[in-house]
Design a protein around this motif. Structure first.
Motif, short mmCIF file in Angstrom:
data_model
loop_
_atom_site.label_atom_id
_atom_site.label_comp_id
_atom_site.label_asym_id
_atom_site.label_seq_id
_atom_site.Cartn_x
_atom_site.Cartn_y
_atom_site.Cartn_z
N LEU A 79 0.84 -1.20 0.00
CA LEU A 79 0.00 0.00 0.00
C LEU A 79 0.88 1.25 0.00
O LEU A 79 1.78 1.38 0.84
CB LEU A 79 -0.92 0.00 1.22
CG LEU A 79 -1.83 1.22 1.38
CD1 LEU A 79 -2.86 1.26 0.25
CD2 LEU A 79 -2.52 1.20 2.74
N GLU A 80 0.59 2.16 -0.94
CA GLU A 80 1.31 3.43 -1.00
C GLU A 80 0.31 4.56 -0.80
O GLU A 80 -0.71 4.65 -1.48
CB GLU A 80 2.02 3.59 -2.34
CG GLU A 80 2.81 4.89 -2.46
CD GLU A 80 3.49 5.04 -3.81
OE1 GLU A 80 4.63 4.56 -3.95
OE2 GLU A 80 2.85 5.60 -4.71
N ILE A 81 0.64 5.48 0.11
CA ILE A 81 -0.20 6.64 0.42
C ILE A 81 0.60 7.89 0.08
O ILE A 81 1.71 8.09 0.58
CB ILE A 81 -0.62 6.68 1.89
CG1 ILE A 81 -1.21 5.34 2.32
CG2 ILE A 81 -1.62 7.81 2.14
CD1 ILE A 81 -1.46 5.24 3.82
N SER A 82 0.04 8.72 -0.79
CA SER A 82 0.71 9.96 -1.18
C SER A 82 -0.03 11.17 -0.60
O SER A 82 -1.21 11.09 -0.25
CB SER A 82 0.77 10.08 -2.71
OG SER A 82 -0.54 10.07 -3.26
N THR A 83 0.70 12.29 -0.51
CA THR A 83 0.16 13.54 0.05
C THR A 83 -0.54 13.26 1.37
O THR A 83 -1.74 13.50 1.55
CB THR A 83 -0.81 14.22 -0.94
OG1 THR A 83 -0.28 14.16 -2.25
CG2 THR A 83 -1.05 15.67 -0.57
N VAL A 84 0.22 12.74 2.30
CA VAL A 84 -0.33 12.31 3.59
C VAL A 84 -0.92 13.50 4.34
O VAL A 84 -0.35 14.60 4.36
CB VAL A 84 0.77 11.64 4.43
CG1 VAL A 84 0.26 11.30 5.83
CG2 VAL A 84 1.27 10.39 3.73
N LYS A 85 -2.06 13.26 4.99
CA LYS A 85 -2.73 14.26 5.82
C LYS A 85 -2.76 13.79 7.27
O LYS A 85 -2.50 12.62 7.56
CB LYS A 85 -4.16 14.50 5.32
CG LYS A 85 -4.23 15.07 3.91
CD LYS A 85 -5.68 15.32 3.49
CE LYS A 85 -5.75 15.90 2.09
NZ LYS A 85 -7.15 16.17 1.68
N GLU A 86 -3.09 14.71 8.17
CA GLU A 86 -3.10 14.36 9.59
C GLU A 86 -4.13 13.28 9.90
O GLU A 86 -3.89 12.41 10.75
CB GLU A 86 -3.39 15.61 10.44
CG GLU A 86 -2.25 16.60 10.48
CD GLU A 86 -2.52 17.74 11.44
OE1 GLU A 86 -3.66 17.83 11.95
OE2 GLU A 86 -1.60 18.54 11.68
N GLU A 87 -5.28 13.30 9.19
CA GLU A 87 -6.31 12.29 9.46
C GLU A 87 -5.92 10.91 8.96
O GLU A 87 -6.60 9.92 9.26
CB GLU A 87 -7.65 12.70 8.83
CG GLU A 87 -7.59 12.94 7.33
CD GLU A 87 -7.42 14.41 6.98
OE1 GLU A 87 -7.87 14.79 5.90
OE2 GLU A 87 -6.84 15.13 7.82
#
Length: 291
Positions: A79-87
């Motif tokens: 799993l790749e998550i881009s532009t990570v946010k606080e939530e």
């Protein structure tokens, strides 16, 4: 029995998962399993909500979540998550593996370059675990900063500041750059006393006033004064010469009248010459007889 024990150990290790941390706006990659790159069917959960999964035919199906457009599967299981946010912070589960994602947000108030001598507040927030870890700051020279508030920033404070915190027996850091610049010189405004002094007489260049601008203004006033003086002199001279010219003209008219009167007097008052007596009769025809 040994094979079963090995599988139990591997399952326990894989269930422990890993701790990942990234800044807001960064990218993070989570693996499903311990050293397993490809799994035929996987399901990823974020806080018990399914976010993505694969079917038997290999098709990827995404669930309804705030990160739907920012996630993708690599190698069918990673799993790749881009532009990570606080939530996005929190627990991610794939099969029996549970990973923890820590999202760190570092900031300064005010943001951007700061002036020397101003106050700066350092901010470092860690999302994803409870209770929130205690953070500390390290200065650019490596020394610990006691408070997160800098009352008076110096030029030596410019550089990389490190936010340091511990979780699960490990130490994590994130950094932020602080730029310190010299304050811009401000022009001083004249006080009431200075205003009264300038009204009573010519002002002298004060400290903090641009001498070049002061001399330029005075030169303009002097030039204007000289031009006005020359104009007044020209007007007075023209009036003076006109009066002299008019006076000469009147004098010439008077002289001409007197000369005309003198000639008239000589012609009118001079006695006429007496007729000469006849000396004998003129020879000629005798007078005619009166009838």
């Amino acid at each position: 029995m040994k094979a079963v024990g090995l599988l139990v150990v591997l399952g326990a290790l894989s269930a422990a998962g890993e701790v990942f941390h990234t800044k807001v706006g960064g990218t993070v990659t989570l693996q499903c399993g311990l050293g397993i790159k490809e799994v035929p069917m996987v399901k990823w959960y974020h806080k018990d909500n399914q976010i993505v999964g694969t079917l038997k035919n290999g098709q990827t199906v995404k669930g309804e979540s705030s990160m739907k457009e920012r996630i993708k599967l690599k190698d069918s299981s990673t799993l790749e998550i881009s532009t990570v946010k606080e939530e996005d912070a929190g627990e991610f589960t794939c099969e029996t593996v549970k990973h923890t994602l820590l999202v760190v947000s570092v900031s300064t108030t005010p943001s951007g370059p700061v002036q020397k001598g101003s106050r700066v507040d350092l901010g470092c927030e860690v999302k994803g675990v409870e209770p929130t870890p205690t953070v500390q700051w390290k200065r650019p020279n490596g020394k610990l900063q006691v408070s997160s508030k800098l009352e008076s920033v110096a030029l030596s404070d410019a550089g990389k500041w490190m936010c340091v915190f511990s979780y699960g027996g490990k130490e994590y850091t994130d950094s932020i750059q602080i730029e310190v610049k010299e304050p811009t010189p401000s022009t001083t405004t004249p006080s009431a006393t200075q205003t009264s002094k300038s009204a009573s007489g010519p002002s002298q260049p004060k400290k903090g006033v641009n001498v070049k601008d002061f001399l330029t203004k005075w030169w303009k006033w002097i030039t204007a004064g000289v031009c006005c003086l020359l104009l007044v002199i020209i007007v007075i001279a023209s009036i003076f010469f006109k009066r002299i010219k008019r006076k000469k003209k009147l004098q010439m008219l008077r002289t001409g009248r007197q000369s005309l009167r003198a000639k008239k007097y000589c012609q009118c008052d001079q006695p006429t010459a007496a007729r000469k007596p006849q000396q004998g009769r003129r020879k000629g025809n005798p007078p005619a007889l009166i009838l």
